[in-house]
Motif scaffolding. Structure first.
Motif, mmCIF file in Angstrom:
data_model
loop_
_atom_site.group_PDB
_atom_site.id
_atom_site.type_symbol
_atom_site.label_atom_id
_atom_site.label_comp_id
_atom_site.label_asym_id
_atom_site.label_seq_id
_atom_site.Cartn_x
_atom_site.Cartn_y
_atom_site.Cartn_z
ATOM 1 N N MET A 1 0.852 -1.200 0.000
ATOM 2 C CA MET A 1 0.000 0.000 0.000
ATOM 3 C C MET A 1 0.881 1.241 0.000
ATOM 4 O O MET A 1 1.740 1.414 0.847
ATOM 5 C CB MET A 1 -0.889 0.032 1.245
ATOM 6 C CG MET A 1 -1.745 1.297 1.347
ATOM 7 S SD MET A 1 -2.639 1.394 2.930
ATOM 8 C CE MET A 1 -1.304 1.615 4.072
ATOM 9 N N ARG A 10 -10.474 1.843 2.514
ATOM 10 C CA ARG A 10 -9.761 0.593 2.821
ATOM 11 C C ARG A 10 -8.426 0.892 3.508
ATOM 12 O O ARG A 10 -8.010 0.166 4.401
ATOM 13 C CB ARG A 10 -9.524 -0.200 1.529
ATOM 14 C CG ARG A 10 -10.792 -0.873 0.993
ATOM 15 C CD ARG A 10 -10.541 -1.511 -0.341
ATOM 16 N NE ARG A 10 -10.191 -0.500 -1.351
ATOM 17 C CZ ARG A 10 -9.867 -0.795 -2.607
ATOM 18 N NH1 ARG A 10 -9.823 -2.056 -2.995
ATOM 19 N NH2 ARG A 10 -9.574 0.160 -3.459
ATOM 20 N N ASP A 11 -7.754 1.983 3.073
ATOM 21 C CA ASP A 11 -6.527 2.395 3.766
ATOM 22 C C ASP A 11 -6.821 2.733 5.220
ATOM 23 O O ASP A 11 -6.070 2.379 6.128
ATOM 24 C CB ASP A 11 -5.915 3.620 3.074
ATOM 25 C CG ASP A 11 -5.464 3.326 1.661
ATOM 26 O OD1 ASP A 11 -4.963 2.213 1.438
ATOM 27 O OD2 ASP A 11 -5.618 4.199 0.799
ATOM 28 N N GLU A 13 -9.355 1.703 7.121
ATOM 29 C CA GLU A 13 -9.682 0.497 7.888
ATOM 30 C C GLU A 13 -8.429 -0.316 8.195
ATOM 31 O O GLU A 13 -8.284 -0.872 9.289
ATOM 32 C CB GLU A 13 -10.684 -0.350 7.107
ATOM 33 C CG GLU A 13 -12.065 0.291 6.972
ATOM 34 C CD GLU A 13 -12.976 -0.480 6.050
ATOM 35 O OE1 GLU A 13 -12.519 -1.535 5.534
ATOM 36 O OE2 GLU A 13 -14.116 -0.043 5.828
ATOM 37 N N ARG A 14 -7.526 -0.380 7.226
ATOM 38 C CA ARG A 14 -6.299 -1.146 7.435
ATOM 39 C C ARG A 14 -5.441 -0.516 8.530
ATOM 40 O O ARG A 14 -4.899 -1.206 9.395
ATOM 41 C CB ARG A 14 -5.531 -1.214 6.117
ATOM 42 C CG ARG A 14 -4.420 -2.260 6.102
ATOM 43 C CD ARG A 14 -3.809 -2.396 4.722
ATOM 44 N NE ARG A 14 -4.758 -2.929 3.769
ATOM 45 C CZ ARG A 14 -5.191 -2.272 2.684
ATOM 46 N NH1 ARG A 14 -4.766 -1.058 2.444
ATOM 47 N NH2 ARG A 14 -6.037 -2.846 1.868
ATOM 48 N N LEU A 15 -5.319 0.800 8.504
ATOM 49 C CA LEU A 15 -4.543 1.486 9.536
ATOM 50 C C LEU A 15 -5.191 1.347 10.911
ATOM 51 O O LEU A 15 -4.509 1.145 11.914
ATOM 52 C CB LEU A 15 -4.392 2.965 9.182
ATOM 53 C CG LEU A 15 -3.366 3.290 8.094
ATOM 54 C CD1 LEU A 15 -3.469 4.751 7.684
ATOM 55 C CD2 LEU A 15 -1.951 2.983 8.556
ATOM 56 N N ASP A 17 -6.928 -1.087 11.853
ATOM 57 C CA ASP A 17 -6.697 -2.469 12.272
ATOM 58 C C ASP A 17 -5.264 -2.647 12.757
ATOM 59 O O ASP A 17 -5.015 -3.333 13.751
ATOM 60 C CB ASP A 17 -6.979 -3.416 11.103
ATOM 61 C CG ASP A 17 -6.883 -4.875 11.518
ATOM 62 O OD1 ASP A 17 -7.590 -5.273 12.467
ATOM 63 O OD2 ASP A 17 -6.086 -5.617 10.917
ATOM 64 N N TYR A 18 -4.291 -2.010 12.075
ATOM 65 C CA TYR A 18 -2.893 -2.110 12.484
ATOM 66 C C TYR A 18 -2.700 -1.592 13.906
ATOM 67 O O TYR A 18 -1.991 -2.199 14.713
ATOM 68 C CB TYR A 18 -2.007 -1.285 11.547
ATOM 69 C CG TYR A 18 -1.815 -1.870 10.165
ATOM 70 C CD1 TYR A 18 -2.042 -3.223 9.907
ATOM 71 C CD2 TYR A 18 -1.399 -1.065 9.100
ATOM 72 C CE1 TYR A 18 -1.870 -3.748 8.654
ATOM 73 C CE2 TYR A 18 -1.221 -1.589 7.831
ATOM 74 C CZ TYR A 18 -1.463 -2.930 7.612
ATOM 75 O OH TYR A 18 -1.283 -3.446 6.360
ATOM 76 N N SER A 87 -11.070 9.242 5.543
ATOM 77 C CA SER A 87 -10.085 9.383 4.465
ATOM 78 C C SER A 87 -9.642 10.833 4.310
ATOM 79 O O SER A 87 -8.505 11.106 3.929
ATOM 80 C CB SER A 87 -10.659 8.861 3.154
ATOM 81 O OG SER A 87 -11.856 9.548 2.832
#
Length: 344
Positions: A1, A10-11, A13-15, A17-18, A87
């Protein structure tokens, strides 16, 4: 990414989650806003006071820009506790990162800044709960003296203190998560910027970059091997001068041998400097100057015993030694100053 290439949900949500940012953390950060936003002005002043204690940061943050930057950091501080992390928020952080990269600000200052923000906020959170707890317990003790056994109040107070500390830790945990997210996005942009420069280059340019890197490594190895051979030759020269010392010209051989040892010492310093450079450190320019200085001093020692040399030649060597000595002192002074700044 690649965050620098654009972001979407999606970025986000991924962050999230990280860094394990949950709805509970968002609520905690909104709550922290009620505690910490009143300190907005104090935060802006303290933030830049902390940064300006580093001398080299003044190259990137001149006094003329300070007031405008304080307004910018207050906006970031407000958005940190807004509870709106979408975002648009990520794009806002990327715009900040883009400015930092364009201004050439070293990324370690981002880490320094985030550490300061964490300390500043944690102290205010602790002060808030300390003051609230003090008022609460004063009122609580007065009420307990009227209605029940005061000895039981200590048990209740202990229980309440545990709850307060747990709540403080929960809030600080949420704060650390959002600061870690900010730090990750900002620092990642530096990496993405370097990668983007490489990938946006043409096929020939990328091949040239790869070749130049391999060639640079080859040259480093060649220099290292050359220095090792040079050290061996200097040792051999020292041995020859010692041989001559026992077979005739005592004064000339002794001074030449002393010069050989001086050159050998500087070559070893240069060799160690090159090894550190290959391991990722900075190349000590003073080591190169010291080699030239040592060779010139050796020549001056030898020439001092040769009466046939014209006085102009000897004066020229003396002037050269003086110039090299001044250059060495200046270079060494800058290297020591830089090491002190880096805390080495």
């Amino acid at each position: 990414m690649s965050l620098a290439a654009g972001v979407d949900y999606r970025d986000l949500e991924r962050l999230f989650d990280y860094f394990e940012i949950r709805d509970k953390d968002v609520k905690n950060l909104r709550f922290l806003g009620n505690i910490l936003l009143p300190y907005k002005e104090e935060f802006a002043d303290a933030f830049y006071d902390n940064l300006m204690k580093f001398e080299d940061i003044k190259e990137y943050i001149p006094e003329a820009k300070l007031q405008r930057l304080k307004r910018t950091i207050k906006i970031w501080y407000e958005r940190l506790f807004s509870g709106r992390y979408d975002s648009e928020y990520l794009l806002y952080l990327l715009r900040i990162a883009k400015v930092h990269v364009e201004e050439g600000i070293p990324p370690h200052y981002i880490i320094v800044a985030m550490n300061f923000v964490s300390r500043f906020c944690s102290r205010r959170i602790a002060n808030f709960f300390s003051e609230k707890a003090k008022v609460f317990f004063e009122d609580y003790r007065r009420e307990q003296e009227k209605v029940c056994d005061p000895s039981k109040a200590e048990i209740v107070e202990g229980f309440i203190l545990e709850e307060v500390f747990e709540r403080m830790e929960d809030l600080n945990r949420s704060l650390r998560k959002i600061l870690a997210l900010n730090e990750d996005v900002l620092v990642s942009y530096y990496v993405d910027a370097e990668l983007r420069t490489f990938f946006e280059a043409g096929k020939v340019e990328r091949a040239a970059i790869k070749f130049s890197k391999k060639f640079a490594v080859f040259m480093d190895i060649a220099i290292l091997i050359g220095l090792m051979f040079l050290a061996v030759f200097v040792i051999a020269l020292f041995g020859m001068d010692i041989y001559h010392f026992f077979h005739g010209d005592l004064a000339h051989s002794l001074i030449a041998a002393m010069g050989d040892l001086l050159i050998l010492w500087t070559v070893l310093e240069l060799l160690n400097s090159e090894i550190k450079f290959m391991l990722g450190g900075e190349l000590a320019v003073s080591a190169f100057v010291s080699v030239a200085l040592a060779a010139t001093i050796r020549e001056a020692l030898v020439v001092s015993l040769e009466h046939g040399k014209p006085i102009e030649f000897k004066l020229g060597i003396g002037a050269l030694i003086l110039i090299l000595g001044i250059v060495y002192g200046i270079v060494k002074w800058f290297e020591i100053k830089r090491k002190k700044k880096l805390g080495e």
